[in-house]
Design a protein around this motif. Structure first.
Motif, mmCIF file in Angstrom:
data_model
loop_
_atom_site.group_PDB
_atom_site.id
_atom_site.type_symbol
_atom_site.label_atom_id
_atom_site.label_comp_id
_atom_site.label_asym_id
_atom_site.label_seq_id
_atom_site.Cartn_x
_atom_site.Cartn_y
_atom_site.Cartn_z
ATOM 1 N N VAL A 35 21.015 90.844 6.930
ATOM 2 C CA VAL A 35 22.018 89.793 7.103
ATOM 3 C C VAL A 35 23.395 90.287 6.652
ATOM 4 C CG1 VAL A 35 22.709 87.465 6.417
ATOM 5 C CG2 VAL A 35 20.302 87.953 6.897
ATOM 6 N N MET A 36 23.431 91.041 5.567
ATOM 7 C CA MET A 36 24.706 91.591 5.098
ATOM 8 C C MET A 36 25.300 92.557 6.120
ATOM 9 S SD MET A 36 23.861 92.235 1.041
ATOM 10 C CE MET A 36 25.468 92.948 0.718
ATOM 11 N N LEU A 37 24.450 93.340 6.779
ATOM 12 C CA LEU A 37 24.922 94.272 7.801
ATOM 13 C C LEU A 37 25.546 93.532 8.972
ATOM 14 C CD1 LEU A 37 25.010 97.233 8.869
ATOM 15 C CD2 LEU A 37 22.779 96.771 9.930
ATOM 16 N N TYR A 38 24.878 92.473 9.424
ATOM 17 C CA TYR A 38 25.393 91.705 10.567
ATOM 18 C C TYR A 38 26.620 90.871 10.211
ATOM 19 C CZ TYR A 38 21.478 92.775 13.707
ATOM 20 O OH TYR A 38 20.578 93.401 14.535
ATOM 21 N N ARG A 39 26.949 90.826 8.959
ATOM 22 C CA ARG A 39 28.189 90.145 8.567
ATOM 23 C C ARG A 39 29.403 90.893 9.098
ATOM 24 N NH1 ARG A 39 30.322 89.066 2.336
ATOM 25 N NH2 ARG A 39 32.223 87.964 2.914
ATOM 26 N N VAL A 40 29.265 92.214 9.246
ATOM 27 C CA VAL A 40 30.408 93.034 9.659
ATOM 28 C C VAL A 40 30.152 93.836 10.939
ATOM 29 C CG1 VAL A 40 31.339 93.236 7.325
ATOM 30 C CG2 VAL A 40 29.642 94.890 8.109
ATOM 31 N N VAL A 41 28.888 93.968 11.339
ATOM 32 C CA VAL A 41 28.538 94.782 12.508
ATOM 33 C C VAL A 41 28.090 93.867 13.648
ATOM 34 C CG1 VAL A 41 26.939 96.524 13.396
ATOM 35 C CG2 VAL A 41 27.882 96.747 11.090
ATOM 36 N N PRO A 42 28.576 94.091 14.875
ATOM 37 C CA PRO A 42 28.106 93.277 16.005
ATOM 38 C C PRO A 42 26.593 93.374 16.177
ATOM 39 C CG PRO A 42 30.053 94.529 16.623
ATOM 40 C CD PRO A 42 29.634 95.039 15.269
ATOM 41 N N VAL A 43 25.976 92.258 16.465
ATOM 42 C CA VAL A 43 24.530 92.242 16.708
ATOM 43 C C VAL A 43 24.253 93.066 17.966
ATOM 44 C CG1 VAL A 43 22.544 90.784 17.216
ATOM 45 C CG2 VAL A 43 24.311 89.983 15.626
ATOM 46 N N PRO A 44 23.466 94.141 17.871
ATOM 47 C CA PRO A 44 23.286 95.035 19.012
ATOM 48 C C PRO A 44 22.479 94.446 20.154
ATOM 49 C CG PRO A 44 21.862 95.692 17.202
ATOM 50 C CD PRO A 44 22.761 94.624 16.666
ATOM 51 N N GLY A 45 21.632 93.478 19.851
ATOM 52 C CA GLY A 45 20.803 92.872 20.889
ATOM 53 C C GLY A 45 19.869 91.852 20.265
ATOM 54 N N THR A 46 19.165 91.108 21.095
ATOM 55 C CA THR A 46 18.227 90.107 20.607
ATOM 56 C C THR A 46 16.888 90.272 21.301
ATOM 57 O OG1 THR A 46 18.760 88.437 22.298
ATOM 58 C CG2 THR A 46 20.167 88.498 20.334
ATOM 59 N N THR A 47 15.857 89.657 20.731
ATOM 60 C CA THR A 47 14.535 89.728 21.353
ATOM 61 C C THR A 47 14.541 89.059 22.717
ATOM 62 O OG1 THR A 47 13.852 87.704 20.194
ATOM 63 C CG2 THR A 47 13.317 89.806 19.149
ATOM 64 N N LEU A 48 15.366 88.006 22.881
ATOM 65 C CA LEU A 48 15.426 87.331 24.171
ATOM 66 C C LEU A 48 16.058 88.232 25.228
ATOM 67 C CD1 LEU A 48 14.849 84.836 25.826
ATOM 68 C CD2 LEU A 48 17.049 83.888 25.097
#
Length: 236
Positions: A35-48
């Motif tokens: 969660v801390m990483l995604y605070r500053v890094v764009p989410v690369p993809g999702t399971t959907l």
């Protein structure tokens, strides 16, 4: 002197419990770091996204910062999905009570998911209604509210939400449906995009059918209320 069978069993149990506790602690630490990483890094993809790709859909998605998304779309999704977004801490208690009452009355489980919960589900988890996923959703939603700002939650939400035909995120949706960047969406266009969010592969934002057009008109009235009553103050 040899240990008795009882002592051996107790020793094994302690080792198993110790290992289990360490694994749980490791899992908690890893999710917090995630969660801390995604605070500053764009989410690369999702399971959907992965699931849609496996189904043969071409995935279109361009991550953009919140400043490059029209405030009209922000107000539209607040009006459509979660008017209490800026006030709650991840969960809408009153909506949950209503949903439980509806389920007990035989109307089925409907609603109650906030934008924060939907973001947690999309960014970190798989889709489904199994108890394990719902429990994990509660955990990740709480972490988001503690570690991220409301602006970041909205930014991630608008960049991972599905808008149909393999389009994920506001930028891809705006380009596909209206041929323009998300920053230039009008109130009318934003209301249409928000209107199809519950079932983006079933309903069309452009051209809209009678139901979507009617719902979008209602949303535009709610958008005015969102702005007038400061329901978007945690973002603007």
């Amino acid at each position: 002197m040899k240990a008795s069978p009882s002592q051996t069993d107790h020793g094994l149990l302690r080792r198993v419990l110790s290992l289990g506790a360490r694994l749980i602690a490791l899992g908690i630490a890893l999710t917090i770091l995630w969660v801390m990483l995604y605070r500053v890094v764009p989410v690369p993809g999702t399971t959907l996204m992965g699931w849609r790709s496996m189904q043969g859909q071409a995935i279109s998605r361009d991550w953009v910062p919140l400043d490059d998304i029209s405030p009209q779309l922000v107000r539209a999704v607040i009006a459509a999905e979660d008017t209490g977004f800026c006030q709650h801490i991840g969960f809408d208690v009153e909506a949950i009570k209503v949903a439980i009452a509806d389920a007990r009355a035989g109307s089925g489980w409907r609603g109650a998911s906030t934008i924060s919960q939907q973001t947690a589900k999309n960014a970190f988890l798989w889709h489904g209604r199994d108890p394990l996923r719902k429990l994990a959703e509660v955990w990740f939603t709480g972490l988001q509210e503690l570690i991220w700002s409301k602006r970041r939650i909205m930014e991630v939400y608008l960049n991972v939400a599905e808008w149909g035909d393999g389009n994920f995120g506001a930028e891809a949706a705006a380009q596909a449906r209206f041929g323009k960047p998300a920053l230039e969406l009008t109130a009318y266009e934003a209301s249409l995009l928000a209107a199809v969010l519950p079932s983006p592969n079933r309903w069309s934002a452009n051209p809209p059918g009678p139901y979507v057009a009617s719902r979008a008109e209602t949303l535009r009235k709610r958008m005015a209320t969102v702005r007038r009553n400061g329901l978007d103050t945690c973002i603007y």
